[in-house]
Scaffold this motif. Structure first.
Motif, PDB file in Angstrom:
ATOM      1  N   LEU A 312      37.082  41.390  39.392  1.00 44.53           N
ATOM      2  CA  LEU A 312      37.279  41.875  38.111  1.00 44.53           C
ATOM      3  C   LEU A 312      36.978  43.273  37.725  1.00 44.53           C
ATOM      4  CD1 LEU A 312      36.667  38.828  35.701  1.00 44.53           C
ATOM      5  CD2 LEU A 312      38.810  39.992  36.053  1.00 44.53           C
ATOM      6  N   ALA A 313      35.759  43.680  38.617  1.00 46.49           N
ATOM      7  CA  ALA A 313      35.350  44.918  38.575  1.00 46.49           C
ATOM      8  C   ALA A 313      36.131  45.952  39.464  1.00 46.49           C
ATOM      9  CB  ALA A 313      33.722  45.093  39.013  1.00 46.49           C
ATOM     10  N   ASP A 314      36.973  45.538  39.999  1.00 46.94           N
ATOM     11  CA  ASP A 314      38.113  46.325  41.195  1.00 46.94           C
ATOM     12  C   ASP A 314      39.169  46.659  40.484  1.00 46.94           C
ATOM     13  OD1 ASP A 314      39.830  47.069  43.058  1.00 46.94           O
ATOM     14  OD2 ASP A 314      38.409  46.384  44.592  1.00 46.94           O
ATOM     15  N   GLU A 315      39.232  48.154  39.928  1.00 51.42           N
ATOM     16  CA  GLU A 315      40.390  48.716  39.284  1.00 51.42           C
ATOM     17  C   GLU A 315      41.661  48.445  39.943  1.00 51.42           C
ATOM     18  OE1 GLU A 315      40.614  49.765  36.248  1.00 51.42           O
ATOM     19  OE2 GLU A 315      38.393  49.469  36.224  1.00 51.42           O
ATOM     20  N   ARG A 318      42.546  44.634  39.316  1.00 49.53           N
ATOM     21  CA  ARG A 318      42.807  44.109  38.001  1.00 49.53           C
ATOM     22  C   ARG A 318      44.329  44.492  37.742  1.00 49.53           C
ATOM     23  NH1 ARG A 318      37.895  44.460  34.161  1.00 49.53           N
ATOM     24  NH2 ARG A 318      39.374  45.250  32.599  1.00 49.53           N
ATOM     25  N   LYS A 319      44.798  45.776  38.163  1.00 51.23           N
ATOM     26  CA  LYS A 319      46.166  46.029  38.076  1.00 51.23           C
ATOM     27  C   LYS A 319      46.975  44.950  38.577  1.00 51.23           C
ATOM     28  CE  LYS A 319      45.657  51.087  37.974  1.00 51.23           C
ATOM     29  NZ  LYS A 319      45.874  52.251  38.697  1.00 51.23           N
ATOM     30  N   LYS A 320      46.992  44.316  39.651  1.00 53.70           N
ATOM     31  CA  LYS A 320      47.720  43.327  40.399  1.00 53.70           C
ATOM     32  C   LYS A 320      47.491  42.188  39.307  1.00 53.70           C
ATOM     33  CE  LYS A 320      48.101  40.537  44.512  1.00 53.70           C
ATOM     34  NZ  LYS A 320      47.619  40.257  45.676  1.00 53.70           N
ATOM     35  N   ILE A 322      46.728  41.749  36.045  1.00 53.66           N
ATOM     36  CA  ILE A 322      47.581  42.032  34.897  1.00 53.66           C
ATOM     37  C   ILE A 322      48.982  42.051  35.240  1.00 53.66           C
ATOM     38  CG2 ILE A 322      48.194  43.933  33.111  1.00 53.66           C
ATOM     39  CD1 ILE A 322      45.260  44.624  33.480  1.00 53.66           C
ATOM     40  N   GLN A 323      49.666  42.483  36.381  1.00 50.02           N
ATOM     41  CA  GLN A 323      50.978  42.110  36.663  1.00 50.02           C
ATOM     42  C   GLN A 323      51.417  41.067  36.743  1.00 50.02           C
ATOM     43  OE1 GLN A 323      52.355  44.306  39.946  1.00 50.02           O
ATOM     44  NE2 GLN A 323      54.438  43.854  39.805  1.00 50.02           N
ATOM     45  N   GLU A 324      50.818  39.988  37.410  1.00 53.43           N
ATOM     46  CA  GLU A 324      51.063  38.803  37.786  1.00 53.43           C
ATOM     47  C   GLU A 324      50.899  37.833  36.511  1.00 53.43           C
ATOM     48  OE1 GLU A 324      49.890  38.595  42.510  1.00 53.43           O
ATOM     49  OE2 GLU A 324      48.798  37.686  41.093  1.00 53.43           O
ATOM     50  N   MET A 325      50.072  38.397  35.504  1.00 49.79           N
ATOM     51  CA  MET A 325      49.856  37.748  34.382  1.00 49.79           C
ATOM     52  C   MET A 325      50.867  37.758  33.630  1.00 49.79           C
ATOM     53  SD  MET A 325      45.660  38.429  33.932  1.00 49.79           S
ATOM     54  CE  MET A 325      45.666  38.318  32.320  1.00 49.79           C
ATOM     55  N   ALA A 326      51.260  38.855  33.547  1.00 52.42           N
ATOM     56  CA  ALA A 326      52.769  39.418  32.563  1.00 52.42           C
ATOM     57  C   ALA A 326      53.929  38.676  33.067  1.00 52.42           C
ATOM     58  CB  ALA A 326      52.820  40.774  32.644  1.00 52.42           C
ATOM     59  N   THR A 327      54.055  38.234  34.122  1.00 57.68           N
ATOM     60  CA  THR A 327      55.171  37.498  34.851  1.00 57.68           C
ATOM     61  C   THR A 327      55.201  36.289  35.324  1.00 57.68           C
ATOM     62  OG1 THR A 327      54.834  38.405  37.115  1.00 57.68           O
ATOM     63  CG2 THR A 327      56.299  39.715  35.428  1.00 57.68           C
ATOM     64  N   GLY A 328      53.970  35.901  35.690  1.00 59.01           N
ATOM     65  CA  GLY A 328      53.861  34.663  36.554  1.00 59.01           C
ATOM     66  C   GLY A 328      54.370  34.376  37.937  1.00 59.01           C
ATOM     67  N   VAL A 377      41.315  43.801  27.812  1.00 55.76           N
ATOM     68  CA  VAL A 377      40.397  43.172  26.899  1.00 55.76           C
ATOM     69  C   VAL A 377      39.786  41.925  27.169  1.00 55.76           C
ATOM     70  CG1 VAL A 377      39.970  42.465  24.341  1.00 55.76           C
ATOM     71  CG2 VAL A 377      41.006  44.567  24.914  1.00 55.76           C
ATOM     72  N   ALA A 378      40.691  41.163  27.786  1.00 60.70           N
ATOM     73  CA  ALA A 378      40.312  39.617  28.391  1.00 60.70           C
ATOM     74  C   ALA A 378      39.586  39.697  29.456  1.00 60.70           C
ATOM     75  CB  ALA A 378      41.991  38.857  28.283  1.00 60.70           C
ATOM     76  N   LEU A 379      40.204  40.616  30.430  1.00 59.95           N
ATOM     77  CA  LEU A 379      39.435  40.692  31.639  1.00 59.95           C
ATOM     78  C   LEU A 379      38.094  41.028  31.545  1.00 59.95           C
ATOM     79  CD1 LEU A 379      42.235  41.967  34.228  1.00 59.95           C
ATOM     80  CD2 LEU A 379      41.632  39.734  33.270  1.00 59.95           C
ATOM     81  N   ASP A 380      38.072  42.062  30.634  1.00 60.88           N
ATOM     82  CA  ASP A 380      36.451  42.560  30.372  1.00 60.88           C
ATOM     83  C   ASP A 380      35.699  41.450  29.873  1.00 60.88           C
ATOM     84  OD1 ASP A 380      36.913  45.215  31.272  1.00 60.88           O
ATOM     85  OD2 ASP A 380      37.511  46.058  29.344  1.00 60.88           O
ATOM     86  N   LEU A 381      36.436  40.696  28.836  1.00 64.94           N
ATOM     87  CA  LEU A 381      35.386  39.678  28.326  1.00 64.94           C
ATOM     88  C   LEU A 381      34.886  38.873  29.172  1.00 64.94           C
ATOM     89  CD1 LEU A 381      34.129  38.733  25.621  1.00 64.94           C
ATOM     90  CD2 LEU A 381      36.340  37.456  25.268  1.00 64.94           C
TER      91      LEU A 381
END
Length: 544
Positions: A312-315, A318-320, A322-328, A377-381
């Protein structure tokens, strides 16, 4: 003279048979007599006129595993009429737990089972059950053997297939856990490390439960996008094993999937017609609840919580995410895609600094923080709270809830997380069903619904001495007003007890009466025994 007589009640015995009027006498923790007991006397009497007298409710899906070590009487549960909790769910629970994994496992469970002030000093199922007993519980507890814990004992938290030798070791750990009293096997194919396993590993474990005659209680890998495919692979596997398949919190998630509910139920009917025992449990709400980190793709969890936090601390990673969370993607359901950021509510956090997030959606938290990217925001939490975040996710519809509730193979499970501002199901599941779905909406007759809360779950997990009102059986009893019973817990104010349940009796002792709750050491830790099964201990003796 009896210890207690309940008089003038409308008795619903748990079998599905029609109600009848009668009296019920209790002696030495058991039901001593049922009938017209006009000339009998007791040390204590309860007048149940205009009330239903039923067996105590058995909660088939709970997350009380750690809280019960801190609170002997969990009022949120017992005030619902629950007299027995089934622990060890979703393949990730308290035991077995090798000492070297206590720290990462404690973090892994924090968002699901909480983090009460207890000493983590057990390693096996037997030691864990002993610890519950020493805490003198006021109601009954049984436990499933969790797949993830078994896997962790043998091969840690790595994201890799198990070797044949490791699978054999897991089978032995499972046999040991069953010999120690576990009533079945659980797994959660969305949770690490269970989600890292190949199906051949799970099938090998199911061969063991077939020997013992106990169920696989499973959070299947898909509850929406690929739900029919997920069900079919499990049905096919269990036909090969000849074991009982029980779906945890059966539901159909995501608006685009709601039309599949009739096909979901048809899968169960077809499997049963073909000779496979299939059952399920369900909670009566259109929202689920679990740890917030369940929104993350499976690969993020590999190696445990510490490595999850590093990712989660690796930028770039994190991009990967967020992309997968958006599509499954195939084989993995994205909860955030189903619910949307306005449909995920934070229920609990670990730190004082982030308490303002509790009770708010991710979208609302982003607005408060002056940020636009809700996924960030979710990942940071999750990162800030070291994975100790619970959530509610709105992903189901009311029509599906009622259709599933009407199916005869069902039982009831609250699936209630107990920390922070929890899902209202932790406080209201059983009264909600009896008030809203039985009395008001008439989804099922009262006698049939009581059967699903009592004798049906007792049969599934092998409880021979409770679940039915019969002379000689354990006196776990609920007395409630069928015209008044209803839940009061809401998503806005979840910590509210129900109306209409007047008395709860556990093993012959009153633990709830009106506004009073009595913390009596009357609960039993239920250890199932398997006569005739050659368990791991017998095999060791024979090999010497």
């Amino acid at each position: 003279m009896y210890d207690l007589i309940i008089r003038n009640g409308k008795i619903i015995d748990g079998t599905g048979s029609p109600w009848y009027y009668g009296d019920l006498a209790i002696e030495n923790g058991k039901i001593a007599k049922i009938g017209k007991l006009t000339n009998c006397q007791a040390k204590e009497e309860i007048d149940a006129k205009n009330q239903v007298v039923s067996p105590g409710f058995i909660d088939m899906h709970t997350h009380s595993d750690l809280v019960i070590l801190d609170e002997p009487l969990i009022e949120a549960k017992v005030r619902q009429g629950i007299t027995t909790d089934l622990l060890g769910q979703d393949g990730i629970a308290a035991a077995p737990l090798p000492k070297e994994y206590v720290s990462p496992w404690r973090k892994n469970l924090a968002g699901l089972d909480g983090n009460p002030p207890i000493e983590w000093d057990w390693t096996t199922i037997s030691e864990y059950l002993d610890k519950i007993e020493r805490n003198n519980p006021s109601y009954n507890l049984a436990v499933l053997a969790p797949h993830g814990n078994i896997r962790m004992e043998v091969m840690g938290l790595d994201n890799r297939p198990a070797t044949d030798d490791e699978i054999k070791q897991m089978q032995d750990v499972l046999r040991r856990s069953l010999d120690e009293g576990a009533v079945g096997l659980s797994t959660g194919l969305i949770y690490p490390p269970c989600c890292f396993a190949e199906m051949k590993e799970l099938e090998a474990l199911c061969q063991v439960i077939a020997e013992y005659g106990v169920p696989l209680v499973i959070h299947q890998r898909s509850e929406g996008d690929e739900i029919l495919e997920s069900m079919q692979e499990l049905i096919d596997m269990m036909k090969r094993c000849g074991a009982h398949l029980h779906f945890s919190h059966l539901k159909n998630c995501g608006k685009d999937n709601w039309h599949k509910t009739p096909d979901v139920l048809k899968k169960i009917d077809q499997a049963r017609e073909e000779g496979l025992e299939v059952t399920f449990d369900q909670y009566p709400y259109t929202a689920g609840s679990t740890m917030l980190s369940a929104i993350l793709p499976p690969w993020v969890h590999a190696g445990g919580t510490d490595q999850l936090l590093e990712r989660l601390a690796d930028e770039g990673l994190r991009k990967k995410m967020i992309q997968e969370m958006a599509t499954g993607f195939k084989g993995w359901d994205s909860m955030s895609k189903w619910a949307g950021w306005d449909g995920i509510i934070v229920t609990s956090v670990e730190s004082a600094e982030k308490q303002y997030c509790v009770g708010k959606t991710i979208e609302q938290i982003a607005e408060l923080d002056g940020r636009e990217n809700c996924a960030e925001v979710a990942l940071d939490l999750i990162l800030h709270e070291k994975n100790g975040v619970g959530m509610i996710d709105f992903v189901m519809n009311e029509e599906s809830v009622k259709a599933i509730l009407a199916h005869p193979a069902g039982t009831i499970g609250s699936d209630g997380l107990l920390g922070g501002e929890p899902h209202p199901r932790a406080y209201g599941s059983f009264p909600r069903i009896l008030g809203k779905y039985v009395r008001e909406e008439k989804v099922l007759p009262l006698e049939d619904m009581i059967r699903r809360m009592t004798s049906q779950p007792a049969r599934i997990i092998g409880l021979q001495d409770r679940g039915i009102l019969r002379e000689g059986l354990a006196a776990d009893i609920v007395i409630f007003n069928p015209d008044e019973i209803i839940d009061r817990a809401t998503f806005e104010k979840p910590r509210q007890f129900n109306l209409g349940i007047d008395t709860v009796i556990v093993n012959g002792e009153v633990v709830i009466q009106g506004e009073q709750a009595y913390r009596k050491a009357v609960g039993k830790v239920i250890r199932r025994h398997y006569p005739g099964v050659q368990g791991v201990n017998e095999k060791e003796l024979l090999s010497r």
